[in-house]
Design a protein around this motif. Structure first.
Motif, PDB file in Angstrom:
ATOM      1  N   PHE A 187     -72.980  70.553 -88.889  1.00 50.69           N
ATOM      2  CA  PHE A 187     -72.246  71.790 -88.647  1.00 50.69           C
ATOM      3  C   PHE A 187     -70.763  71.458 -88.501  1.00 50.69           C
ATOM      4  O   PHE A 187     -70.397  70.550 -87.753  1.00 50.69           O
ATOM      5  N   PHE A 188     -69.903  72.181 -89.232  1.00 50.59           N
ATOM      6  CA  PHE A 188     -68.462  71.903 -89.184  1.00 50.59           C
ATOM      7  C   PHE A 188     -67.710  73.120 -88.675  1.00 50.59           C
ATOM      8  O   PHE A 188     -67.957  74.241 -89.119  1.00 50.59           O
ATOM      9  N   SER A 189     -66.770  72.904 -87.747  1.00 45.67           N
ATOM     10  CA  SER A 189     -65.903  74.012 -87.327  1.00 45.67           C
ATOM     11  C   SER A 189     -64.477  73.493 -87.273  1.00 45.67           C
ATOM     12  O   SER A 189     -64.248  72.282 -87.167  1.00 45.67           O
ATOM     13  N   LEU A 190     -63.500  74.409 -87.354  1.00 44.12           N
ATOM     14  CA  LEU A 190     -62.088  74.005 -87.414  1.00 44.12           C
ATOM     15  C   LEU A 190     -61.446  74.134 -86.038  1.00 44.12           C
ATOM     16  O   LEU A 190     -61.865  74.959 -85.230  1.00 44.12           O
ATOM     17  N   GLY A 191     -60.412  73.332 -85.796  1.00 41.44           N
ATOM     18  CA  GLY A 191     -59.792  73.323 -84.465  1.00 41.44           C
ATOM     19  C   GLY A 191     -58.771  74.421 -84.260  1.00 41.44           C
ATOM     20  O   GLY A 191     -57.602  74.150 -83.956  1.00 41.44           O
ATOM     21  N   PHE A 192     -59.195  75.676 -84.438  1.00 40.34           N
ATOM     22  CA  PHE A 192     -58.296  76.798 -84.156  1.00 40.34           C
ATOM     23  C   PHE A 192     -58.927  77.673 -83.083  1.00 40.34           C
ATOM     24  O   PHE A 192     -60.135  77.703 -82.929  1.00 40.34           O
ATOM     25  N   ASP A 193     -58.082  78.417 -82.382  1.00 38.22           N
ATOM     26  CA  ASP A 193     -58.608  79.284 -81.324  1.00 38.22           C
ATOM     27  C   ASP A 193     -59.087  80.575 -81.960  1.00 38.22           C
ATOM     28  O   ASP A 193     -58.311  81.503 -82.172  1.00 38.22           O
ATOM     29  N   VAL A 194     -60.383  80.634 -82.262  1.00 39.04           N
ATOM     30  CA  VAL A 194     -60.905  81.851 -82.875  1.00 39.04           C
ATOM     31  C   VAL A 194     -61.403  82.772 -81.772  1.00 39.04           C
ATOM     32  O   VAL A 194     -61.840  82.322 -80.729  1.00 39.04           O
ATOM     33  N   ARG A 195     -61.308  84.056 -81.995  1.00 36.56           N
ATOM     34  CA  ARG A 195     -61.769  85.071 -81.043  1.00 36.56           C
ATOM     35  C   ARG A 195     -61.157  84.879 -79.645  1.00 36.56           C
ATOM     36  O   ARG A 195     -61.802  85.141 -78.630  1.00 36.56           O
TER      37      ARG A 195
END
Length: 1350
Positions: A464-472
Motif C-alpha cells: 500500500f502506497f500513500s503520499l506525504g501530504f496532509d490530506v483531509r
C-alpha cells in the motif's frame, strides 16, 4: 586460525557469490531462506578439542542458558562439511564441499555459477538414480555421505524453464558490465580496490614472485603521488573517484540475442513442442532464428519475412543455448571462454549482490545497448516478479509476520528465524522501492482515482502506497503538510523499536519510507481484511481523530504494557467523547487493528516517544533557566518533534545512577548511626569518637551537596544491597521505616513517578493537543510533565556538551554529514539541534573542522528542503533542465544562470498537441509549469537562509555560495557530493569548473539519473551481536585468543543471518584483521582486511568515511607484507577520498600524511616525505595542541627526515621541540626523553663536523671538501614499528603466561589507585598494553557504528 573462520573460495563463498540471485525460488522466500546460504558454517571442520572451545564461548557469551537445548546447540555448531563428486555431461567429474545444513537447491546455484557448468539451468540431481528434492536438506537424504556421486541429469524444458535459461545466458553475457551498478539495479554496486591495486593483492603466485623482487630493490618502486593529492593542492578532481579499469566490460560475445517477433509458437508448432523463438546476430554478422523446444535449442529455417519452424540443416539440437551458440559462432566460443575466465577470476565480493541497493552519485557516460530482455522485463511484466514466483504476487504481510512467528528457543532456530526475517525484509524493501518509483513516475493506477492527485493512494504488488501530504486536514493542528511529511519517518522509528522489542503476539507493518523526485512515499504491507471495511470499524484500540474518540482493548493493553516496560512508556488514562476514562499504554494515535488473520497489529506509531518540549511553544509551561538561556523553546514548523530512543535510554540510565548514589549515601549514614548505637552499649569510647567523626564528615559532605560524587557507582550499588540485607536480617521493624524514608527521598530527588521505588517512564500524550487527561489537577500529571521537560533539558545540558567533548578528545571525529549525524544520533541528539551545535562549535577553535562539517550539513539539508518543494512543480519533460538549473543557482559562481533554451523550441511545436492530451499527464505534476525557470542564485540563497533560521535556528551570514565557502572553509565538491547523496541525484562523471563567472557549471546532459532515497529498519543478528561484544570485552581484558575465537564465531553467525554482504560483516572482518595483525599473522590480516575493504566499498559506498578507514588499515597490513608500492597506492587513494569528502583540514589527514611520509622515507624519497610530514605536523599542532605527544613524535620524524637530507641545523631545531615536549610531559627519567636527548647529541655532533668543513672551505684551506653525508636508509622493520606507533597499535607477541602476568599487574595497579600513566603507549607495562589494545579497537575516530560503538 580459529574455528569457524571462512575458507576462501569454498563452496559457500562461491554460492554466496552467485550472480543469478535465486533464479528459482519457487517455494517462496520462507522456504528458500529456511536453509539458504548457511555458508561459512559448512566450513567449520571442527575437531574434538575445539568443541570445548566452542562450548565455552557459547557459555561466556551469555546467549544461551545451559539447558537441555544444549545438545542441539553443539550439534549445530559442529555441523560437518563433507565432499561429494559431481558428474555432469560434457565435463570431467569434480568434487565440491557441502554442508549437511544446506538445501539441494544450493548445489544447483553453485553449478549455475561454476565456469564449466554455468550454461545449464534445467537439470535435476540424482543419487543412485533417485532424483533429489530441491528443498530437502542434505542431512535428510538417505545414503548421502562423504564421497557420494551425484549425477547431473538434463531435464525437459517448460515455457518457464526456457525463459529462465535465456535470462541466465543473458546474465552471464553481461556479468562483467558495470552498467547495473551505475543504474542502481539488481543490488549491484561499485568496487575499485582491485583496480587501485592493479589486481588481487592476495594472488599467491604473482605476489610471492613480485615480493622476492621487491625485497631486493625497494627503490625501484614507483611512488610519485599524483599532483592532486599533494599537500596544499587546491584542485579536487572527480574523475579519479572511479578509476576505470581497461576492458572493464569484458569481450563482446554476440551482437544481438533477443526474443523473436515470431513468438508465440502457433498451434501446429506447439504440438511439436516449440516453446519460444529467439533471434541472434553473431559477431560474424550471421543472422539466425532459434527454436527453444522441450528438449533444447536448435536453429530453424525462419527468416525476417518468412516463418518456417523446421530445423535447418545440419540440425544440431543442444540442451543448452550456449552449446548451440558455440557451434554456430567460433567468435562466440572464443570470447565466451575468455569472459568466463575473467568472471570467475573476480573476487566473490565484487560480484555477490548486496542486501540493499547502494546508489552511486556520479557515473560515466554508459552506452545504452540494445537488450530486448531488459525491455521485456520493463514493460511486459506488470511486476517483474512473474517468472520467479508461483501465484504471481507475494503476500508481503503474511511473509513478514510468519517469519517473526518462527520458533526461537535455541541457537539454530534463532539463526533460521533471523535469516528468514532479514531475507524477506530486504526483498520487501526492494519491492517497495520499485513500487514507489512506479507510483511517482505515473505507472500505477490509484485506488481512488476520483480524488485530487495528492490524496490518491495506490496498491501495487500487495503493498500500500500513500503520499506525504496532509490530506483531509488530518494534521491541521500539528503543522499541516510539514507534519504529514515528517510523520512517516517518526512512524518508521516507532516500527523500529517495537520490532526490536520483538514481543510475540504484537505485530507491526512492513514499513519503508521512500523520497523520490521531491515526493515522500510511505510503503506498507497490508493488514488482511482492512480493504474490505471502513477504518472506523476496524480500529479496536486507540483513536482515529487524535483523541476525541478513544477505544481500548484488554489484549492490546496487555501486549503494549509488556513492550512499554522496555520502551519506558507509561500506561495512562485519557477521557473520551462520552467522558469515560480510558486506559492506554501508548500515544492516542497508535491504533490497534485485529486483522482477518486474527493477529493484533499496531500502526501509526508516530508518537511512540515523548514530545521534545524544547521545540514546542506551550501555554503556561516554563522551561528551566539554563534551557531558556540557550534560546529554547523554539517554534518548530510542526508539532511532531519527539525525543530519540537513545536519549531516553541515556536519561533513564543517568537518573538511575543518581537514585542509587543518593540512596547509598543516606543508607551509609544510617548504617553508621546504627553501628554507633550498638557500640555505645558496649562502652568503647574510642570507637564512638571515630564513628562520630565519620558521621560528621558525612554530614558535612551532604551539606556541600556532594552526595552524588561521594561514592563510586559500583560501590554505591554494593552498599545499597549490603545495607538493605543487614536491615532485613536483624532489627527489621525499626530500620524499615528509616530505610523507606531514604528510598522515598531518593525517588523524590530523581523525579520518580512512584514514591517508594525508582520508576522513570514517559506518558507520550501529556502535551498532545486535543487529548483530555483523566487527572488534570493531580500530582501525577505534573510529575509526568516534569520528567519530559527534564529529559529535554538533559539533551541540551548534558548530551550536547558531551558530544562536543567526544570531538575534543577525538573519540569521535566525523568526516562528513553522514558520520556527523550518526555521532549525534548515538548520543540521542536530533538533527534539528544542529544549528545550536554549530553555534557552540564556532566557539571552540580546535574543532574548526567539525564546525565546517556542521555548517555544510546545515547548508545541504536546507538545500534539500528547498529542492524538495522545487521538484514538485517540475514536469517530467524538463526534469534534467530543472535539476541542472537548481545546481547552478546553488553552487555555481556564474552570475546569471540562464534557463536552458531547448525547452522553448519543443514547447512551441507541441503546445497544441499537449493541450489535447492534458488528461493523461502524470497527475502529480502540473503541466506547463515553468515556475522553476524564475529561480536565481540570489533567490536560492535567500530561501536557504530563511530555511536555516526557521528549521535549525541558525543565522547564515552569507548571501552566496562564494561567501559561504570563503567564510566557513567549505568545498564546493563536498557540498555537491553531499547534496547529490541526500536528494538521489546522479551526475555525469566529469570535471566541473565551479568558479568561472561567465560559464554555467552544470548542463542538462550532466544530470544522468534520479534515484530514490530509502529509509527502512535494519533487522539485527542478535546472537552474532552478543558473540561480538563478548569478544570485544575479552580482548580488552587481554584474552586475545578467546576474543579472536568469539569474534570468528560472530562472523560465522553474521554470514548465516545476512548472507555474504553486510556493513556489520565488514566491521567484523576489520576487527579480525586487526587481531591477526596484533598477534603477528600479517598475511592473514591482509586477507581479512582486503575483504573488509571490498565489502565496505560495496555496502557503504566507494567514498564513505568507513571505506577510507578500511583503506588505511589495508595499507598498513600490505606494508607489513612487504607490498610497499601497493601500500602507497592505497594511502594515496585514501588521501584522495578524504580530500573529496572533507578537504585537508581534518585530524584523520594528519594520520594519513604521517603514514605516507614514513613509507616514502623508507623508500629514500626524503623531499616528498618531508612535504607530507610538514602538513601532518601543522594539523597535529592544530587539533592536538602544541604540547601533545602526537606532536612530539611528528617533530622527531621531521628531524629524522631533515638529517637524512643533510639539513642538520633544521633537524636540531625540530628535535629540540621533541625533547622539550617529552621533558614537560614525561619527565627527565623517561626512556623517551632519554632517547630524544641522545638523538640531539648525535645531531649536534654531525652539525659541528659539517660546520668545520664548511669553514675550512670558506677559508680556502687546501684539500677541504664536503664529507659525504652518512645516510643510513631505515630498515623496513624500523619503519613498521614507527607505523604501528602512529596508528596506535602495539605489537604484542603474547604467550598465555604473559597475559596472566599482565592481568596480575593490572589488578595490582588498580588496587594501588593508579598513578598517572605514561600516555605514550610505548612503554611495555601491562596496563599500557591493555590500554593500547583498547585504543586499537576503538579504531580510528570515525569507526563508530552500530556494532562497534556498543
Amino acid at each position: 586460525m580459529a574455528p569457524g573462520t571462512q575458507v576462501e573460495g569454498s563452496a559457500a563463498d562461491e554460492k554466496a557469490a552467485s550472480p543469478t540471485r535465486n533464479a528459482d525460488s519457487s517455494a517462496g522466500p520462507a522456504a528458500e531462506s529456511a536453509g539458504n546460504k548457511n555458508h561459512a558454517v559448512d566450513d567449520n571442520k571442527m575437531n574434538g578439542d575445539e568443541d570445548n572451545n566452542q562450548d565455552k564461548s557459547e557459555d561466556e557469551s551469555g546467549t544461551e542458558p545451559k539447558s537441555n537445548t544444549d545438545e542441539q546447540e553443539v550439534v549445530f555448531i559442529q555441523d560437518m562439511g563433507f565432499t561429494v563428486k559431481i558428474v555432469s555431461p560434457g565435463t570431467e567429474a569434480f568434487d565440491i564441499q557441502v554442508s549437511s545444513m544446506e538445501l539441494v537447491q544450493e548445489i544447483h546455484q553453485l553449478l549455475m555459477d561454476r565456469e564449466d557448468t554455468c550454461h545449464r539451468t534445467c537439470f535435476s540431481l540424482q543419487l543412485d538414480n533417485v532424483t533429489l528434492d530441491n528443498f530437502a536438506e542434505l542431512k535428510n537424504i538417505e545414503g548421502l555421505k562423504e564421497g557420494s556421486v551425484i549425477k547431473v541429469v538434463e531435464e525437459l524444458y517448460t515455457m518457464r524453464e526456457a525463459r529462465i535459461h535465456v535470462r541466465h545466458v543473458r546474465d552471464l553475457l553481461k556479468s562483467l558490465d558495470p552498467a547495473d551498478a551505475y543504474n542502481g539495479v539488481d543490488c549491484s554496486s561499485l568496487s575499485f580496490l582491485n583496480v587501485v591495486t592493479q589486481g588481487d593483492i592476495t594472488d599467491t603466485p604473482r605476489s610471492s614472485h613480485i615480493r622476492e623482487k621487491r625485497k631486493i630493490r625497494p627503490e625501484s618502486v614507483d611512488c610519485t603521488p599524483p599532483d592532486f593529492i599533494m599537500p596544499r593542492c587546491k584542485e579536487r578532481p572527480i574523475l579519479p573517484l572511479q578509476p576505470q579499469a581497461k576492458e572493464h566490460k569484458g569481450p563482446q560475445c554476440i551482437k544481438v540475442l533477443t526474443t523473436s517477433g515470431w513468438n508465440p509458437p502457433p498451434g501446429p508448432r506447439k504440438m511439436h513442442g516449440d516453446l519460444m523463438y529467439l533471434y541472434v546476430v553473431t559477431l560474424e554478422d550471421k543472422h539466425y532464428h532459434i527454436t527453444a523446444c522441450t528438449r533444447g535449442f536448435f536453429v530453424n529455417q525462419s527468416a525476417e519475412e518468412e516463418f518456417n519452424a523446421k530445423p535447418a540443416s545440419p540440425s544440431h539440437l543442444c540442451h543448452s543455448l550456449i552449446e548451440l551458440l558455440n557451434q554456430i559462432s567460433p567468435a562466440f566460443k572464443k570470447n565466451f571462454a575468455a569472459l568466463q575466465k575473467k568472471r570467475t577470476s573476480r573476487h566473490p565480493f565484487e560480484r555477490v549482490a548486496t542486501p540493499y541497493q547502494v546508489y552511486a552519485w556520479c557515473a560515466p557516460n554508459i552506452d545504452h545497448t540494445i537488450d530486448a530482455i531488459r525491455a521485456e522485463d520493463t514493460f511486459s511484466s506488470k511486476l517483474g516478479y512473474e517468472e520467479h514466483i508461483p501465484g504471481q504476487t507475494r503476500d508481503w504481510n503474511e511473509e513478514l509476520q510468519t517469519t517473526r512467528e518462527l520458533s526461537r528457543k535455541n541457537l539454530p532456530e534463532r539463526l533460521l528465524r533471523e535469516r528468514a526475517i532479514f531475507k524477506v525484509h530486504s526483498d520487501f524493501v526492494a519491492a517497495a522501492t520499485r513500487g514507489a518509483m512506479a507510483v511517482i513516475d505515473g505507472n500505477v493506477m490509484a485506488i481512488n482515482p476520483g480524488e485530487e492527485a495528492k490524496m490518491q493512494m495506490y496498491i501495487w504488488n500487495n503493498i500500500f502506497f500513500s503520499l506525504g501530504f496532509d490530506v483531509r486536514d488530518h494534521y491541521k493542528e500539528l503543522g499541516g503538510d510539514a507534519a504529514a511529511f515528517v510523520a512517516p519517518k517518526n512512524d518508521l522509528q516507532g516500527v523500529r523499536v517495537y520490532s526490536a522489542v520483538d514481543l510475540p503476539g504484537l505485530y507491526t507493518l512492513g514499513t519503508v519510507v521512500i523520497d523520490y523526485r521531491g515526493y515522500r512515499v510511505t510503503a506498507q504491507s497490508i493488514i488482511p481484511g482492512i480493504l474490505e471495511r471502513e477504518q472506523e470499524q476496524s480500529v479496536v484500540y486507540g483513536s482515529i481523530d487524535f483523541g476525541k474518540t478513544v477505544l481500548t482493548h484488554p489484549k492490546y493493553l496487555d501486549l503494549l504494557n509488556k513492550a512499554g516496560q522496555q520502551l519506558k512508556i507509561l500506561p495512562h488514562q485519557v477521557i473520551n467523547e462520552k467522558d469515560e476514562e480510558i486506559e492506554l499504554c501508548s500515544s492516542v494515535e497508535c491504533k490497534g487493528i485485529i486483522g482477518n488473520d486474527g493477529r493484533h497489529y499496531i500502526l501509526d506509531l508516530l508518537r511512540t516517544f515523548p514530545p521534545d518540549v524544547n521545540f514546542l511553544k506551550l501555554e503556561g509551561e516554563e522551561l528551566s533557566k539554563e534551557v531558556r538561556a540557550l534560546g529554547f523553546p523554539l517554534e518548530h514548523r510542526h508539532k511532531l518533534s519527539c525525543l530519540r530512543q537513545e536519549l531516553i535510554d541515556a536519561f533513564v540510565e543517568n537518573r538511575y545512577m543518581m537514585f542509587i548514589k543518593f540512596a547509598a549515601f543516606h543508607l551509609q549514614q544510617l548504617g553508621a548511626k546504627k553501628q554507633k548505637e550498638r557500640e555505645s552499649r558496649s562502652s568503647q569510647e574510642k570507637e564512638i569518637a571515630k564513628i562520630t567523626e565519620v558521621v560528621k564528615d558525612n554530614k558535612e559532605g551532604e551539606e556541600k551537596g556532594a552526595a552524588e560524587r561521594e561514592i563510586e557507582t559500583e560501590e554505591a550499588k554494593k552498599i545499597v544491597e549490603s545495607i538493605t540485607d543487614s536491615i532485613t536480617s536483624g532489627e527489621k521493624l525499626e530500620m524499615e521505616e528509616s530505610t523507606r524514608e531514604v528510598v522515598k527521598k531518593a525517588a523524590l530527588a530523581v523525579g520518580s513517578l512512584k514514591e517508594t521505588e525508582f520508576d522513570v517512564r514517559f506518558n507520550p500524550d501529556v502535551y498532545s493537543p486535543g487529548v483530555r487527561h483523566a487527572n488534570l489537577e493531580g500530582d501525577g500529571l505534573k510529575k509526568e510533565r516534569q520528567l519530559i521537560k527534564d529529559a529535554a533539558e538533559f539533551l541540551v545540558i548534558t548530551q550536547i556538551p558531551s558530544f562536543i567533548r567526544d570531538c575534543l578528545d577525538h573519540t569521535s571525529a566525523p568526516m562528513d554529514g553522514i558520520t556527523l549525524s550518526e555521532a549525534m544520533h548515538n548520543r540521542g541528539i536530533n538533527i534539528r539541534y544542529l544549528g545550536k551545535i554549530a553555534e557552540m562549535l564556532s566557539k571552540v577553535g580546535q574543532l574548526e573542522y567539525v564546525y565546517s562539517i556542521a555548517v555544510s550539513e546545515l547548508v545541504c539539508r536546507s538545500a534539500k528542503h528547498v529542492f524538495t518543494n522545487y521538484m514538485q512543480s517540475v514536469e517530467l519533460m524538463s526534469l534534467s533542465a530543472a535539476i541542472s538549473h537548481f545546481l547552478n543557482c546553488f553552487l555555481s559562481a556564474c552570475v546569471t544562470p540562464h534557463t536552458p533554451q531547448g525547452l522553448d523550441e519543443l514547447q512551441s511545436k507541441n503546445a497544441k498537441k499537449r493541450n489535447k492530451r492534458k488528461g493523461r499527464v502524470n497527475p502529480l505534476s502540473s503541466p506547463d509549469n515553468l515556475e522553476w525557470t524564475t529561480m536565481t542564485p540570489r533567490s536560492v540563497w535567500n530561501q536557504l537562509k530563511t530555511e536555516m533560521k526557521q528549521y535549525y535556528d541558525w543565522d547564515m551570514p552569507c548571501d552566496s555560495v562564494e561567501q559561504a565557502v570563503e567564510r566557513f572553509s567549505l568545498q564546493k565538491i563536498s557540498l555537491l557530493r553531499s547534496f547529490c547523496m541526500k536528494t538521489g541525484i546522479q551526475i555525469l562523471l566529469r570535471e566541473y569548473s565551479f568558479d568561472t563567472k561567465n560559464r554555467l557549471t552544470f548542463y542538462e546532459e550532466d544530470i544522468v539519473n534520479v534515484f530514490p532515497v530509502v529509509k527502512h529498519i535494519n533487522p539485527r543478528a542478535s546472537d552474532a551481536y552478543n558473540f561480538y561484544t563478548t569478544g570485544q570485552t575479552k580482548i580488552q581484558q587481554g584474552y586475545l585468543k578467546e576474543g579472536y575465537e568469539l569474534i570468528s564465531e560472530a562472523l560465522n553467525l553474521l554470514n548465516n543471518v545476512y548472507g555474504a554482504m553486510h556493513p556489520e560483516i565488514a566491521q567484523c572482518l576489520r576487527m579480525l584483521a586487526r587481531l591477526n595483525y596484533i598477534m603477528g599473522d600479517h598475511a592473514e590480516a591482509m586477507s581479512y582486511q582486503q575483504k573488509a575493504v571490498l565489502m565496505s566499498e560495496r555496502v557503504n559506498g566507494i567514498d564513505h568515511p568507513y571505506t577510507i578507514t578500511e583503506y588505511i588499515h589495508l595499507a598498513l597490513y600490505c606494508f607489513a607484507n612487504t607490498q610497499v608500492s601497493i601500500s602507497l597506492k592505497l594511502l594515496y587513494r585514501a588521501r584522495y577520498l578524504t580530500l573529496l569528502v572533507c578537504g585537508e583540514n581534518h585530524p584523520e589527514m594528519a594520520l594519513l600524511d604521517s603514514n605516507i611520509s614514513l613509507i616514502l622515507h623508507a623508500l629514500g624519497e626524503y623531499e616528498l616525505s618531508l612535504r607530507f610530514l610538514e602538513k601532518a605536523l601543522e594539523l597535529n599542532i592544530k587539533y592536538n595542541g602544541p604540547r601533545s605527544l602526537k606532536v612530539a613524535v611528528t617533530y622527531h620524524l621531521v628531524a629524522r627526515t631533515q638529517s637524512c637530507m643533510g639539513d642538520f641545523r633544521s633537524a636540531l631545531q625540530n628535535e629540540k621541540e621533541t625533547y622539550a615536549i617529552y621533558k614537560h610531559l614525561l619527565g627527565d627519567e623517561h626512556e623517551k626523553t632519554r632517547e630524544s636527548s641522545e638523538c640531539l647529541r648525535h645531531l649536534t655532533q654531525q652539525a659541528v663536523v659539517l660546520q668545520k668543513k664548511m669553514n675550512d672551505i670558506c677559508t680556502g684551506k687546501a684539500g677541504a671538501t664536503l664529507p659525504p653525508i652518512q645516510i643510513q636508509t631505515p630498515s623496513m622493520g624500523s619503519v613498521l614499528d614507527m607505523l604501528n606507533v602512529i596508528n596506535g597499535i602495539l605489537f604484542v607477541q603474547i604467550s598465555q603466561q604473559d597475559i596472566e602476568n599482565f592481568k596480575a599487574e593490572v589488578e595490582k595497579r588498580q588496587l594501588k589507585e593508579s598513578t598517572p600513566e605514561s600516555k605514550d603507549g610505548v612503554t611495555k607495562s601491562g596496563n599500557v598494553v591493555v590500554k593500547e589494545l583498547e585504543e586499537g579497537f576503538a579504531d580510528s575516530p570515525m569507526s563508530v557504528s552500530p556494532i562497534e560503538s556498543s
